[in-house]
Design a protein around this motif. Structure first.
Motif, PDB file in Angstrom:
ATOM      1  N   VAL A 125       0.833  -1.193   0.000  1.00 35.15           N
ATOM      2  CA  VAL A 125       0.000   0.000   0.000  1.00 35.15           C
ATOM      3  C   VAL A 125       0.874   1.251   0.000  1.00 35.15           C
ATOM      4  CG1 VAL A 125      -1.809   1.272   1.223  1.00 35.15           C
ATOM      5  CG2 VAL A 125      -1.808  -1.236   1.240  1.00 35.15           C
ATOM      6  N   GLY A 126       0.578   2.197  -0.897  1.00 36.44           N
ATOM      7  CA  GLY A 126       1.304   3.463  -0.975  1.00 36.44           C
ATOM      8  C   GLY A 126       0.367   4.639  -0.762  1.00 36.44           C
ATOM      9  N   ARG A 127       0.860   5.686  -0.112  1.00 36.68           N
ATOM     10  CA  ARG A 127       0.085   6.899   0.102  1.00 36.68           C
ATOM     11  C   ARG A 127       0.000   7.688  -1.204  1.00 36.68           C
ATOM     12  NH1 ARG A 127       2.633  10.453   3.151  1.00 36.68           N
ATOM     13  NH2 ARG A 127       0.980  11.179   4.543  1.00 36.68           N
ATOM     14  N   LEU A 128      -1.202   8.172  -1.541  1.00 36.96           N
ATOM     15  CA  LEU A 128      -1.402   8.941  -2.766  1.00 36.96           C
ATOM     16  C   LEU A 128      -1.737  10.402  -2.464  1.00 36.96           C
ATOM     17  CD1 LEU A 128      -1.707   9.332  -5.775  1.00 36.96           C
ATOM     18  CD2 LEU A 128      -3.982   8.303  -5.640  1.00 36.96           C
ATOM     19  N   ALA A 129      -2.814  10.653  -1.733  1.00 27.00           N
ATOM     20  CA  ALA A 129      -3.209  12.036  -1.459  1.00 27.00           C
ATOM     21  C   ALA A 129      -4.027  12.093  -0.186  1.00 27.00           C
ATOM     22  CB  ALA A 129      -4.008  12.612  -2.622  1.00 27.00           C
ATOM     23  N   GLY A 130      -3.916  13.227   0.499  1.00 29.12           N
ATOM     24  CA  GLY A 130      -4.740  13.489   1.662  1.00 29.12           C
ATOM     25  C   GLY A 130      -5.782  14.536   1.321  1.00 29.12           C
ATOM     26  N   LEU A 131      -6.910  14.494   2.005  1.00 26.97           N
ATOM     27  CA  LEU A 131      -7.948  15.506   1.875  1.00 26.97           C
ATOM     28  C   LEU A 131      -8.091  16.186   3.224  1.00 26.97           C
ATOM     29  CD1 LEU A 131     -10.599  13.389  -0.089  1.00 26.97           C
ATOM     30  CD2 LEU A 131      -8.706  14.747  -1.006  1.00 26.97           C
ATOM     31  N   ASP A 132      -7.873  17.508   3.257  1.00 25.89           N
ATOM     32  CA  ASP A 132      -7.927  18.208   4.544  1.00 25.89           C
ATOM     33  C   ASP A 132      -9.365  18.392   5.001  1.00 25.89           C
ATOM     34  OD1 ASP A 132      -8.984  20.333   3.128  1.00 25.89           O
ATOM     35  OD2 ASP A 132      -7.137  21.525   3.159  1.00 25.89           O
ATOM     36  N   ALA A 133      -9.560  19.121   6.091  1.00 29.51           N
ATOM     37  CA  ALA A 133     -10.885  19.261   6.678  1.00 29.51           C
ATOM     38  C   ALA A 133     -11.877  19.902   5.723  1.00 29.51           C
ATOM     39  CB  ALA A 133     -10.787  20.071   7.970  1.00 29.51           C
ATOM     40  N   ALA A 134     -11.379  20.676   4.756  1.00 31.41           N
ATOM     41  CA  ALA A 134     -12.254  21.305   3.767  1.00 31.41           C
ATOM     42  C   ALA A 134     -12.373  20.480   2.496  1.00 31.41           C
ATOM     43  CB  ALA A 134     -11.735  22.704   3.437  1.00 31.41           C
ATOM     44  N   GLY A 135     -11.723  19.319   2.460  1.00 28.91           N
ATOM     45  CA  GLY A 135     -11.769  18.474   1.270  1.00 28.91           C
ATOM     46  C   GLY A 135     -10.765  18.843   0.206  1.00 28.91           C
ATOM     47  N   LEU A 136      -9.832  19.765   0.520  1.00 33.02           N
ATOM     48  CA  LEU A 136      -8.813  20.152  -0.447  1.00 33.02           C
ATOM     49  C   LEU A 136      -7.733  19.079  -0.522  1.00 33.02           C
ATOM     50  CD1 LEU A 136      -8.452  23.941   0.446  1.00 33.02           C
ATOM     51  CD2 LEU A 136      -9.857  22.885  -1.343  1.00 33.02           C
ATOM     52  N   VAL A 137      -7.149  18.906  -1.717  1.00 35.94           N
ATOM     53  CA  VAL A 137      -6.190  17.820  -1.965  1.00 35.94           C
ATOM     54  C   VAL A 137      -4.799  18.212  -1.491  1.00 35.94           C
ATOM     55  CG1 VAL A 137      -5.100  16.381  -3.726  1.00 35.94           C
ATOM     56  CG2 VAL A 137      -7.516  17.008  -3.945  1.00 35.94           C
ATOM     57  N   VAL A 138      -4.184  17.333  -0.708  1.00 38.67           N
ATOM     58  CA  VAL A 138      -2.791  17.480  -0.278  1.00 38.67           C
ATOM     59  C   VAL A 138      -2.000  16.338  -0.906  1.00 38.67           C
ATOM     60  CG1 VAL A 138      -1.202  17.578   1.673  1.00 38.67           C
ATOM     61  CG2 VAL A 138      -3.513  18.512   1.906  1.00 38.67           C
ATOM     62  N   ASP A 139      -1.009  16.673  -1.732  1.00 38.31           N
ATOM     63  CA  ASP A 139      -0.252  15.657  -2.477  1.00 38.31           C
ATOM     64  C   ASP A 139       0.654  14.864  -1.544  1.00 38.31           C
ATOM     65  OD1 ASP A 139       1.024  14.152  -4.361  1.00 38.31           O
ATOM     66  OD2 ASP A 139       1.594  15.828  -5.648  1.00 38.31           O
ATOM     67  N   TRP A 140       0.446  13.550  -1.497  1.00 41.71           N
ATOM     68  CA  TRP A 140       1.282  12.673  -0.672  1.00 41.71           C
ATOM     69  C   TRP A 140       2.263  11.867  -1.511  1.00 41.71           C
ATOM     70  CZ3 TRP A 140      -2.912   9.968   2.865  1.00 41.71           C
ATOM     71  CH2 TRP A 140      -3.286  10.857   3.892  1.00 41.71           C
ATOM     72  N   ARG A 141       2.277  12.055  -2.812  1.00 41.73           N
ATOM     73  CA  ARG A 141       3.057  11.166  -3.673  1.00 41.73           C
ATOM     74  C   ARG A 141       4.560  11.262  -3.410  1.00 41.73           C
ATOM     75  NH1 ARG A 141       0.782  12.953  -9.409  1.00 41.73           N
ATOM     76  NH2 ARG A 141       0.926  14.943  -8.293  1.00 41.73           N
TER      77      ARG A 141
END
Length: 458
Positions: free
Chosen positions: A256-272
């Motif tokens: 399993v690899g981390r791809l992206a996080g979604l913050d409290a507002a649903g905005l995309v945080v790049d985890w790649r």
């Protein structure tokens, strides 16, 4: 056309083995080329093995199994790296016993080519064969199975990729984009190595996510059957708790690899983590560098003393422990200036904190008299001055150009002398700001940028 025969010498060999209570043992297969052999002519049962000069290849038996009570199957698998040879006769015998040839086969010319694997199986039939040879395994259970070797090759390739790319390395694509409908997220096609497996997302996928904060992960595992092509299966998973490698209920290993996080507002945080040489990335762990940009940068953490996960940043946590500069979080929090260059142990279990380079410290190679990682308070070199005066001086002035200000002699009346005045009191003003700029801190010309620390992956 092919001819087979059970030589007479085998009957003698078999009786001798039975007489001494030993099983027959056809443990070697011999391939020979007999000049001018006619495979259509019945075999003379009085013959045994041919002259060794005619042998072109020989190999120990790989498998022996029974077909009922009165027949045995002997088999060899000749590897593809065995040199080319041509044969027209095959023999079985007990290589530990002379005159023990158990079977002769005459056939048309055949050639085993270099790079070609060849399997030959001979059925040896006579009354009570399974009991006399003490063979209890059914031949149907030992057909050659290459799955173990192929799985071993797959695993070696996976480990090679793991050495080169690390656990997770995105090569291309896998962009996560929020759509007009804020619950929809598009993931573009791409290539990523996870756990050493090359995972390809061939088509874009749309995810519906309504809970925040959240995380998107890439799950890859290898699947197939003994008779099918094996492939790397790729799945996208959404989870509010961190996901890691696991084995499913059917025994398949998932990476399993981390791809992206979604913050409290649903905005995309790049985890790649992008594709880079693993050894290079590991050599960069802990590197401290100034950046012109503030905020998140892939592979780097702000050097502001923030708290991070020991799981997500296990490489940096390992570096911190090796550095010898990990202290209790309580001690670090109690005196942040003194322990600015230390890592804190966070909650003591799952987190730790990074050094804080934004408190105004200047970093240098520590002198021999200062402990590694320690903070020294601010200081300047001593500033000294002197001035000589005479008791008879009526007045004095100090020329400008230094830290002293102009001053004049002030008349004073000594105690008990009402009518007598003496010029014996002089005031001099020393102010270093007349020479140098001053502030509430000591600093050289300073460029203030964002200081970040490398995580050991990108």
């Amino acid at each position: 056309m092919t001819q087979t025969a059970l030589p007479l010498e085998f009957e003698t060999y078999m009786r001798n083995q039975v007489a001494v209570g030993e099983p027959t043992d056809m443990n070697e297969m011999v391939f020979a080329y007999i000049p001018d052999l006619d495979p259509g002519i019945p075999i003379d049962r009085t013959q045994g093995l041919p002259d060794p000069a005619l042998w072109v290849y020989q190999q120990n038996m790989d498998q022996v199994g029974k077909l009922g009570d009165n027949a045995l199957v002997h088999s060899v698998v000749i590897a593809n790296d065995v040199a080319e040879f041509t044969f027209n006769a095959i023999y079985m015998h007990d290589k530990t016993t002379p005159k023990s040839c158990g079977m002769v086969v005459h056939t048309a010319d055949q050639t085993k080519l270099l790079g070609q694997a060849l399997t030959k199986s001979l059925m040896h039939q006579y009354l009570g064969a399974a009991n006399i040879a003490n063979i209890t395994i059914d031949a149907a259970t030992w057909q050659i199975d290459y799955s173990a070797r192929l799985l071993g090759m797959d695993e070696e390739r996976r480990l090679t990729c793991l050495d080169n790319y690390g656990h997770t390395a995105y090569v291309d694509g896998f962009d996560v984009e929020r759509q007009g409908d804020p619950t929809k997220y598009k993931v573009t096609p791409g290539v990523v190595y996870i756990g050493g497996l090359r995972a390809v997302l061939a088509d874009e996928q749309m995810l519906t996510i309504t809970n925040y904060p959240n995380g998107i992960y890439v799950d890859v595992y290898r699947d197939g059957s003994p008779t099918s092509k094996w492939v790397n299966v790729v799945e996208l998973k959404v989870s509010q708790t961190p996901l890691a490698d696991y084995v499913d209920g059917s025994g398949k290993q998932h990476y399993v690899g981390r791809l992206a996080g979604l913050d409290a507002a649903g905005l995309v945080v790049d985890w790649r983590a992008v594709s880079h040489d693993k050894k290079l990335m590991e050599s960069m762990v802990g590197m401290v560098v100034p950046f012109h940009m503030e905020g998140e940068k892939r592979g780097w953490l702000d050097g502001k003393g923030g708290e991070v996960s020991r799981v997500v940043d296990k490489t940096l946590w390992g570096y911190a422990q090796e550095s010898g500069l990990v202290i209790s979080q309580a001690l670090k929090d109690a005196d942040p200036m003194t322990y600015a260059m230390y890592f804190g142990d966070g909650d003591g279990v799952t987190t730790f904190t990074v050094p804080n380079h934004h408190l105004g410290h200047f970093v240098r190679g520590n002198p021999s008299s200062v402990a590694h990682g320690d903070t020294q308070g601010d200081a300047i070199r001593p500033v000294r001055s002197s001035i000589g005066l005479s008791r008879s001086v009526e007045a004095i002035s100090v020329s400008d150009g230094g830290a002293f200000s102009d001053s004049t002699l002030t008349p004073q009346t000594p105690a008990g002398h009402t009518n007598e005045t003496h010029s014996s009191y002089l005031t001099l003003i020393f102010d270093i700001s007349k020479v140098h700029p001053v502030s509430n801190e000591v600093r050289p010309y300073t460029a203030n940028l964002s200081i970040k620390i490398h995580r050991g992956w990108m």
